[in-house]
Design a protein around this motif. Structure first.
Motif, short mmCIF file in Angstrom:
data_model
loop_
_atom_site.label_atom_id
_atom_site.label_comp_id
_atom_site.label_asym_id
_atom_site.label_seq_id
_atom_site.Cartn_x
_atom_site.Cartn_y
_atom_site.Cartn_z
N ILE A 270 1.18 -10.33 -1.60
CA ILE A 270 0.09 -9.98 -2.07
C ILE A 270 -0.74 -9.11 -3.16
O ILE A 270 -0.38 -10.18 -3.64
CB ILE A 270 0.46 -7.92 -1.41
N HIS A 271 -1.73 -8.00 -2.58
CA HIS A 271 -2.57 -8.00 -3.93
C HIS A 271 -2.27 -7.66 -5.16
O HIS A 271 -1.06 -6.53 -4.91
CB HIS A 271 -3.65 -7.58 -3.96
N ARG A 272 -2.37 -7.30 -6.22
CA ARG A 272 -2.22 -6.80 -7.18
C ARG A 272 -1.73 -5.56 -7.50
O ARG A 272 -1.52 -4.45 -7.64
CB ARG A 272 -2.49 -7.26 -8.90
N LEU B 139 6.06 -2.55 0.16
CA LEU B 139 6.78 -3.27 -1.22
C LEU B 139 7.39 -1.82 -1.59
O LEU B 139 8.39 -2.24 -2.15
CB LEU B 139 5.38 -3.63 -2.50
N ARG B 140 6.78 -0.31 -1.36
CA ARG B 140 7.34 0.61 -3.23
C ARG B 140 9.34 0.91 -1.99
O ARG B 140 10.24 1.09 -2.71
CB ARG B 140 6.75 1.88 -2.05
N GLU B 141 9.08 0.83 -0.66
CA GLU B 141 10.55 1.12 -0.26
C GLU B 141 11.02 -0.35 -0.40
O GLU B 141 12.45 -0.20 -0.99
CB GLU B 141 10.20 1.38 1.72
N SER C 6 -0.05 0.51 -7.20
CA SER C 6 0.18 1.41 -6.52
C SER C 6 1.72 2.18 -6.11
O SER C 6 2.06 3.08 -6.33
CB SER C 6 -0.27 1.38 -4.31
N ALA C 7 2.34 1.01 -5.71
CA ALA C 7 3.73 0.75 -4.99
C ALA C 7 4.43 1.10 -6.54
O ALA C 7 5.98 2.55 -6.22
CB ALA C 7 4.36 -0.20 -4.24
N ILE C 8 3.96 0.91 -7.59
CA ILE C 8 5.41 0.79 -8.98
C ILE C 8 4.76 2.31 -9.77
O ILE C 8 5.20 3.33 -10.39
CB ILE C 8 4.23 -0.66 -9.57
N SER C 9 3.26 2.41 -8.96
CA SER C 9 2.71 3.53 -9.43
C SER C 9 3.41 4.74 -8.65
O SER C 9 3.95 6.13 -9.40
CB SER C 9 1.54 3.77 -9.33
N ALA D 255 15.00 -3.90 -16.53
CA ALA D 255 13.17 -4.42 -16.14
C ALA D 255 13.15 -5.35 -15.06
O ALA D 255 13.38 -6.15 -14.09
CB ALA D 255 12.38 -4.66 -17.31
N ILE D 256 11.64 -4.29 -13.70
CA ILE D 256 11.85 -5.19 -12.47
C ILE D 256 10.46 -6.44 -12.76
O ILE D 256 10.39 -6.27 -14.09
CB ILE D 256 11.11 -4.39 -11.50
N PRO D 257 10.60 -7.19 -11.80
CA PRO D 257 9.32 -8.03 -12.32
C PRO D 257 8.51 -7.94 -12.41
O PRO D 257 7.59 -7.02 -12.05
CB PRO D 257 9.83 -8.90 -10.85
N SER D 258 7.44 -8.37 -12.96
CA SER D 258 6.19 -8.32 -13.62
C SER D 258 4.86 -8.24 -11.91
O SER D 258 5.38 -8.22 -11.20
CB SER D 258 5.59 -8.65 -14.39
N VAL D 259 4.31 -7.18 -12.74
CA VAL D 259 3.25 -7.21 -11.26
C VAL D 259 2.85 -8.01 -10.86
O VAL D 259 2.33 -8.32 -9.33
CB VAL D 259 1.84 -6.26 -11.64
#
Length: 243
Positions: free
Chosen positions: A48-50, A17-19, A55-58, A35-39
């Motif tokens: 996928i799990h929140r 997801l990060r990539e 983790s990807a956003i962080s 803004a990107i879409p919310s978590v």
């Protein structure tokens, strides 16, 4: 810092997801300042799990590609921001850099033709489409200045999608690789109409300091005409010169 580990179909979901988010930033689907879409939305979209989404956003926040703003969301910063923040700024930018308790409220963001007056300032035709931005700057919760800016639309076409309560105009210019190299300023005393006087919490019959500036980039293009109405009881101006 860019990724070191290879990412493929068998990689952890947060890395995939990060990539994917990085790719959408790089190809312009998620432009800087938006803004990107919310978590929750990302979790639902990709199944996928929140925690994996967070983790990807962080990771992307750690790289400086995203910025979290409490109560507003996750915003795209863009890789150019860090090296372009030394760009000369206007009064609002000076306020942001010098005060920890400053706040900017967006009042107007609209499109309009330049007209004869602003065409003269910006060196364009009267029919040139501009963005008009009006903001109220506060310090410690008290009104300090009214900021107006006129910017050619072709320089920052994505401006309607940028949250200007989160990013300053000079940060938006940095997203587009625009570096302000010089400006022509004038300072005068003017009177506000009753509506603007109420916004600044001043007597409409008393004068305020009005700072006007045309800013240019390194190629000599006029990037912005800005006008700031500033409460004289809240700030001082200092001029430095050398012989």
């Amino acid at each position: 810092m860019r990724r070191d580990e290879p990412v493929g179909p068998k990689s952890p979901l947060y890395l995939q997801l990060r990539e994917l988010i990085r790719g959408k930033i790089e190809n312009g689907e998620y432009p800087p300042g938006t803004a990107i879409p919310s978590v929750g939305a990302l979790a639902e979209t990709y199944g996928i799990h929140r925690l994996s989404v967070r983790s990807a956003i962080s990771a992307l926040i750690g790289e400086g590609l995203l910025k979290s703003v409490q109560g507003k969301g996750i915003f795209v910063v863009g890789e150019k921001l860090a090296k372009d923040l030394e760009t000369a700024g206007g009064f609002e930018q000076t306020l942001k850099e010098s005060a920890q308790r400053s706040e900017t409220r967006l009042l107007i963001k609209a499109a309009r033709p330049a007209g004869t007056l602003y065409a003269g300032y910006l060196g364009c035709s009267p029919q040139e489409p501009l963005f008009y931005v009006k903001r109220l700057c506060l310090l410690d919760g008290e009104p300090l200045s009214l900021e107006e800016a006129y910017v050619p639309q072709n320089l920052v076409p994505n401006l309607p999608d940028v949250d200007l309560n989160v990013f300053s105009l000079h940060q938006v210019y940095a997203f587009y690789g625009i570096r302000i190299s010089r400006g022509e300023q004038s300072l005068s005393i003017s009177r506000l109409d009753s509506a603007e006087a109420r916004l600044l919490d001043v007597d409409a019959h008393r004068g305020v300091l009005t700072l006007q500036c045309v800013s240019y980039d390194a190629q000599g293009r006029a990037v912005e005409f800005a006008r700031s109405h500033i409460r004289g009881d809240k700030c001082d101006f200092h001029v430095h010169f050398h012989r």
